[in-house]
Design a protein around this motif. Structure first.
Motif, PDB file in Angstrom:
ATOM      1  N   ALA A  48      33.589  34.497  44.880  1.00  0.00           N
ATOM      2  CA  ALA A  48      32.283  34.178  44.742  1.00  0.00           C
ATOM      3  C   ALA A  48      31.315  35.234  44.475  1.00  0.00           C
ATOM      4  N   VAL A  49      31.723  36.486  44.797  1.00  0.00           N
ATOM      5  CA  VAL A  49      31.173  37.714  44.355  1.00  0.00           C
ATOM      6  C   VAL A  49      31.524  38.216  43.239  1.00  0.00           C
ATOM      7  N   LEU A  50      32.921  37.874  42.746  1.00  0.00           N
ATOM      8  CA  LEU A  50      33.410  38.503  41.425  1.00  0.00           C
ATOM      9  C   LEU A  50      32.969  37.700  40.351  1.00  0.00           C
ATOM     10  N   LYS A  51      33.063  36.412  40.401  1.00  0.00           N
ATOM     11  CA  LYS A  51      32.458  35.376  39.217  1.00  0.00           C
ATOM     12  C   LYS A  51      31.482  35.726  38.460  1.00  0.00           C
ATOM     13  N   PRO A  52      30.138  36.336  39.299  1.00  0.00           N
ATOM     14  CA  PRO A  52      28.941  36.649  38.448  1.00  0.00           C
ATOM     15  C   PRO A  52      29.472  37.613  37.249  1.00  0.00           C
ATOM     16  N   TYR A  53      30.211  38.320  37.404  1.00  0.00           N
ATOM     17  CA  TYR A  53      30.751  39.618  36.798  1.00  0.00           C
ATOM     18  C   TYR A  53      31.630  39.082  35.735  1.00  0.00           C
ATOM     19  N   GLY A  54      32.092  37.891  35.582  1.00  0.00           N
ATOM     20  CA  GLY A  54      33.113  37.310  34.871  1.00  0.00           C
ATOM     21  C   GLY A  54      34.501  38.136  35.065  1.00  0.00           C
ATOM     22  N   THR A  56      37.905  37.919  37.845  1.00  0.00           N
ATOM     23  CA  THR A  56      38.822  37.649  39.143  1.00  0.00           C
ATOM     24  C   THR A  56      39.357  38.600  39.697  1.00  0.00           C
ATOM     25  N   PHE A  57      40.002  38.420  40.903  1.00  0.00           N
ATOM     26  CA  PHE A  57      40.330  39.664  41.905  1.00  0.00           C
ATOM     27  C   PHE A  57      41.559  40.647  40.942  1.00  0.00           C
ATOM     28  N   ALA A  58      42.270  39.790  40.052  1.00  0.00           N
ATOM     29  CA  ALA A  58      43.307  40.528  39.323  1.00  0.00           C
ATOM     30  C   ALA A  58      42.499  41.418  38.269  1.00  0.00           C
ATOM     31  N   ARG A  59      41.373  41.054  37.747  1.00  0.00           N
ATOM     32  CA  ARG A  59      40.901  41.800  36.697  1.00  0.00           C
ATOM     33  C   ARG A  59      40.093  42.799  37.442  1.00  0.00           C
ATOM     34  N   TYR A  60      39.678  42.524  38.669  1.00  0.00           N
ATOM     35  CA  TYR A  60      38.749  43.507  39.354  1.00  0.00           C
ATOM     36  C   TYR A  60      39.786  44.785  39.623  1.00  0.00           C
ATOM     37  N   GLU A  61      40.816  44.469  40.236  1.00  0.00           N
ATOM     38  CA  GLU A  61      41.953  45.482  40.492  1.00  0.00           C
ATOM     39  C   GLU A  61      42.191  46.102  39.284  1.00  0.00           C
ATOM     40  N   ALA A  62      42.393  45.694  38.141  1.00  0.00           N
ATOM     41  CA  ALA A  62      42.918  46.498  37.006  1.00  0.00           C
ATOM     42  C   ALA A  62      41.794  47.466  36.617  1.00  0.00           C
ATOM     43  N   LEU A  63      40.410  47.075  36.727  1.00  0.00           N
ATOM     44  CA  LEU A  63      39.261  47.914  36.681  1.00  0.00           C
ATOM     45  C   LEU A  63      39.294  49.118  37.739  1.00  0.00           C
ATOM     46  N   VAL A  64      39.381  48.745  38.922  1.00  0.00           N
ATOM     47  CA  VAL A  64      39.590  49.758  39.932  1.00  0.00           C
ATOM     48  C   VAL A  64      40.652  50.872  39.530  1.00  0.00           C
ATOM     49  N   LEU A  65      42.058  50.290  39.114  1.00  0.00           N
ATOM     50  CA  LEU A  65      43.150  51.079  38.823  1.00  0.00           C
ATOM     51  C   LEU A  65      42.555  52.075  37.649  1.00  0.00           C
ATOM     52  N   ARG A 124      33.060  50.406  33.543  1.00  0.00           N
ATOM     53  CA  ARG A 124      32.578  51.487  34.907  1.00  0.00           C
ATOM     54  C   ARG A 124      31.450  50.942  35.769  1.00  0.00           C
ATOM     55  N   GLU A 125      30.398  50.339  34.924  1.00  0.00           N
ATOM     56  CA  GLU A 125      29.313  50.005  35.435  1.00  0.00           C
ATOM     57  C   GLU A 125      29.527  48.670  36.477  1.00  0.00           C
ATOM     58  N   VAL A 126      30.250  47.983  35.761  1.00  0.00           N
ATOM     59  CA  VAL A 126      30.546  46.418  36.533  1.00  0.00           C
ATOM     60  C   VAL A 126      31.460  46.865  37.686  1.00  0.00           C
ATOM     61  N   VAL A 127      32.328  47.652  37.590  1.00  0.00           N
ATOM     62  CA  VAL A 127      33.330  47.894  38.923  1.00  0.00           C
ATOM     63  C   VAL A 127      32.304  48.582  40.020  1.00  0.00           C
ATOM     64  N   GLU A 128      31.579  49.461  39.556  1.00  0.00           N
ATOM     65  CA  GLU A 128      30.798  50.104  40.688  1.00  0.00           C
ATOM     66  C   GLU A 128      29.817  48.995  41.467  1.00  0.00           C
ATOM     67  N   GLY A 188      47.446  45.866  44.679  1.00  0.00           N
ATOM     68  CA  GLY A 188      47.900  44.527  44.330  1.00  0.00           C
ATOM     69  C   GLY A 188      48.493  43.737  45.329  1.00  0.00           C
ATOM     70  N   ALA A 189      48.852  42.591  44.811  1.00  0.00           N
ATOM     71  CA  ALA A 189      49.563  41.639  45.724  1.00  0.00           C
ATOM     72  C   ALA A 189      50.696  41.020  44.698  1.00  0.00           C
ATOM     73  N   ALA A 190      51.662  40.431  45.384  1.00  0.00           N
ATOM     74  CA  ALA A 190      52.900  40.023  44.791  1.00  0.00           C
ATOM     75  C   ALA A 190      52.337  39.030  43.365  1.00  0.00           C
ATOM     76  N   LYS A 191      51.563  38.484  43.548  1.00  0.00           N
ATOM     77  CA  LYS A 191      51.360  37.320  42.508  1.00  0.00           C
ATOM     78  C   LYS A 191      49.855  36.786  42.259  1.00  0.00           C
ATOM     79  N   ARG A 192      49.174  36.977  41.403  1.00  0.00           N
ATOM     80  CA  ARG A 192      47.813  36.474  41.211  1.00  0.00           C
ATOM     81  C   ARG A 192      47.668  35.740  39.846  1.00  0.00           C
ATOM     82  N   LYS A 193      46.440  35.064  39.756  1.00  0.00           N
ATOM     83  CA  LYS A 193      46.042  34.721  38.735  1.00  0.00           C
ATOM     84  C   LYS A 193      45.129  35.543  37.816  1.00  0.00           C
ATOM     85  N   ALA A 194      45.327  35.610  36.704  1.00  0.00           N
ATOM     86  CA  ALA A 194      44.867  36.555  35.832  1.00  0.00           C
ATOM     87  C   ALA A 194      43.282  36.058  35.471  1.00  0.00           C
TER      88      ALA A 194
END
Length: 194
Positions: A48-54, A56-65, A124-128, A188-194
């Motif tokens: 619900a938090v990440l959807k407005p940024y386009g 998923t949690f997997a994409r968010y984690e990749a940006l954070v990484l 960087r802006e989106v991840v912040e 990460g977690a073992a398996k996520r949707k991209a």
């Protein structure tokens, strides 16, 4: 957000009672069912938090990484290793982040065939922004205090070690979760949707 079930009983406790009558007590059945339901609830809250940024949690984690890396870029294989996901999932994640303008691909100068994913200024802006929102809602775990979050981390760690995610250093005590005040997501977690 997940639609509240609004039941007048705990369906997992009921399943545990019925299971015990049929096959005998198996606390691990109630535990795994609770973990799976908690996963659904938390994923719904975070999405619900990440959807407005386009994202998923997997994409968010990749940006954070990518923000954690010294240069803001990593090879796709390193991203997969750190996020503990299959190479196909990494490719899909990076494809979507690239289409959104949050990462750019470039050839890896150290490997003629390899590709690096580099976070863009917009990434960087989106991840912040997304991180501020996720921290404000305690990553969906607002019902738990810092000590309880550390306990959850510690309780699940042996499962991750047994699965081969990492090896405990010989002679070292198991490390605890991040200190109070740190809200960095796990890698990460073992398996996520991209």
């Amino acid at each position: 957000m997940a639609k509240p079930l609004a039941l007048d009983f705990d369906p997992i406790a009921r399943a545990d009672e019925l299971w015990t009558r049929r096959w005998g007590g198996v606390p691990s059945m109630a535990a795994i069912t609770s973990i799976m339901r908690a996963h659904q609830i938390l994923l719904s809250r975070v999405d619900a938090v990440l959807k407005p940024y386009g994202l998923t949690f997997a994409r968010y984690e990749a940006l954070v990484l990518l923000t954690f890396s010294r240069t803001g870029e990593l090879s796709l294989s390193k991203i997969g290793e750190r996020l503990m996901v299959h190479p196909t999932s990494v490719t899909n994640t990076v494809d979507r982040l690239e289409r959104a303008g949050l990462v750019a691909r470039r050839p890896n100068p150290l490997d003629g065939r390899g590709v690096l994913a580099a976070i863009t200024g917009r990434g960087r802006e989106v991840v912040e922004e997304a991180t501020r929102e996720l921290m404000a809602m305690e990553f969906g775990l607002e019902e738990y205090d810092a000590e309880q979050c550390r306990q959850v981390f510690d309780l699940l760690r042996p499962l991750r070690v047994a699965a081969g995610d990492f090896a405990e250093p010989v002679g070292a005590e198991p490390a605890g979760a991040a200190p109070t005040g740190s809200a960095a997501p796990t890698e990460g977690a073992a398996k996520r949707k991209a």
